[in-house]
Design a protein around this motif. Structure first.
Motif, PDB file in Angstrom:
ATOM      1  N   ARG A  31      37.523  39.137  46.260  1.00  0.00           N
ATOM      2  CA  ARG A  31      37.476  40.322  45.428  1.00  0.00           C
ATOM      3  C   ARG A  31      36.257  39.990  44.475  1.00  0.00           C
ATOM      4  N   PHE A  34      32.969  34.694  40.002  1.00  0.00           N
ATOM      5  CA  PHE A  34      32.588  34.511  38.928  1.00  0.00           C
ATOM      6  C   PHE A  34      31.867  33.248  38.395  1.00  0.00           C
ATOM      7  N   THR A  49      29.534  38.396  37.363  1.00  0.00           N
ATOM      8  CA  THR A  49      30.563  38.698  38.600  1.00  0.00           C
ATOM      9  C   THR A  49      29.734  39.350  39.696  1.00  0.00           C
ATOM     10  N   GLU A  91      38.221  35.010  43.266  1.00  0.00           N
ATOM     11  CA  GLU A  91      39.320  35.740  43.387  1.00  0.00           C
ATOM     12  C   GLU A  91      39.573  36.587  44.664  1.00  0.00           C
ATOM     13  N   SER A  96      47.753  36.263  43.841  1.00  0.00           N
ATOM     14  CA  SER A  96      48.002  37.378  42.834  1.00  0.00           C
ATOM     15  C   SER A  96      47.202  37.843  42.125  1.00  0.00           C
ATOM     16  N   GLN A  97      47.289  39.080  41.556  1.00  0.00           N
ATOM     17  CA  GLN A  97      46.050  39.862  41.066  1.00  0.00           C
ATOM     18  C   GLN A  97      45.540  38.950  39.821  1.00  0.00           C
ATOM     19  N   GLY A  98      44.234  39.038  39.677  1.00  0.00           N
ATOM     20  CA  GLY A  98      43.441  38.347  38.516  1.00  0.00           C
ATOM     21  C   GLY A  98      43.774  36.585  38.655  1.00  0.00           C
ATOM     22  N   ASN A  99      44.309  36.129  39.618  1.00  0.00           N
ATOM     23  CA  ASN A  99      44.306  34.636  39.708  1.00  0.00           C
ATOM     24  C   ASN A  99      43.068  34.168  40.217  1.00  0.00           C
ATOM     25  N   LEU A 100      42.450  33.487  39.554  1.00  0.00           N
ATOM     26  CA  LEU A 100      41.020  32.814  39.744  1.00  0.00           C
ATOM     27  C   LEU A 100      40.992  31.374  39.950  1.00  0.00           C
ATOM     28  N   PHE A 102      39.227  28.201  40.397  1.00  0.00           N
ATOM     29  CA  PHE A 102      38.161  27.448  39.650  1.00  0.00           C
ATOM     30  C   PHE A 102      37.603  26.311  40.328  1.00  0.00           C
TER      31      PHE A 102
ATOM     32  N   GLN B  97      42.735  43.176  37.234  1.00  0.00           N
ATOM     33  CA  GLN B  97      42.433  42.350  38.466  1.00  0.00           C
ATOM     34  C   GLN B  97      40.910  42.808  38.995  1.00  0.00           C
ATOM     35  N   ASN B  98      40.335  41.962  39.410  1.00  0.00           N
ATOM     36  CA  ASN B  98      38.913  42.004  39.825  1.00  0.00           C
ATOM     37  C   ASN B  98      37.837  42.113  38.787  1.00  0.00           C
TER      38      ASN B  98
END
Lengths: 112, 112
Positions: A31, A34, A49, A91, A96-100, A102, B97-98
């Motif tokens: 997605r 970052f 990004t 991502e 799950s959404q927004g789950n980065l 690292f 998200q994203n």
């Protein structure tokens, strides 16, 4: 399993000595990728990004690039104030959404 | 500028105490996150929330709970603090998200 690996773990440069930091990622459909900068004892500070292979972004002495498997953070003519830990995160569509995810970071030291 | 604030920079608690860490963001972001950061392990996601009263477990939720009663505020609760919860705790928020996550300054928690 989604994974982000950064290399090297630590990098020492002389002021003005350009170099690159590497971030290899394995995610189920990217997605976004970052880059963050983190100074000791502080929270990460957002830098860039990147969303698709071939994309590039620049800010002062930093340029981030993206391929299908890696991202590079190029540092041109660094200064001592560029010393910090640089974090990469990915991502993926599989999480799950927004789950980065690292990486563990590259600690950059720039000597005058 | 996005601002994410955390209630304490440093906190010392005793084993068995209930600990509350507060995080507030001022940009009307949908998503909020709690991470812990440990040397050699990097950033690990504890919990995140994509809406008021909604929460999802991250990679290491055991021993923690969260609360999000208002959009701008996300609390991390250590039900019974243990020494292995000594760490740097970082809160973050993102539009959705994203999108990039913005981090607070961190709370260094020591449990004795």
């Amino acid at each position: 399993e989604d994974q982000v690996t950064q290399s090297p773990e630590a990098l020492r440069l002389q002021e003005g000595e350009s170099s690159s930091l590497n971030c290899s990622y394995t995610v189920s459909g990217l997605r976004g990728l970052f880059w963050y900068r983190q100074d000791p004892g502080k929270g990460p500070e957002f830098l860039f990004t990147l969303y698709s292979a071939g994309e590039e972004k620049e800010k002062e002495r930093l340029k981030a690039t993206l391929t299908k498997k890696e991202s590079f953070l190029h540092i041109t003519a660094p200064k001592p104030e560029d010393s910090a830990t640089y974090l990469c995160a990915a991502e993926g569509y599989g999480g799950s959404q927004g789950n980065l995810i690292f990486g563990k970071g590259t600690k950059l030291s720039v000597k005058p | 500028d996005v601002k994410v604030t955390q209630s304490s920079r440093y906190l010392v608690k005793r084993t068995g105490e209930k600990v509350f860490l507060e995080c507030v963001q001022d940009m009307d972001h949908e998503n909020m996150f709690w991470y812990r950061q440990d040397p050699g392990l990097g950033l690990r996601l504890i919990y995140f929330s994509y809406d008021v009263k909604m929460k999802e477990k991250g990679d290491i939720p055991e021993g923690y709970s969260v609360s999000r009663e208002k959009k701008e505020r996300f609390s991390l609760i250590l039900e019974s603090a243990s020494t292995n919860q000594t760490s740097m705790y970082l809160c973050a928020s993102s539009f959705e998200q994203n999108y990039e996550q913005y981090f607070g300054p961190g709370t260094r928690l020591t449990v004795t």
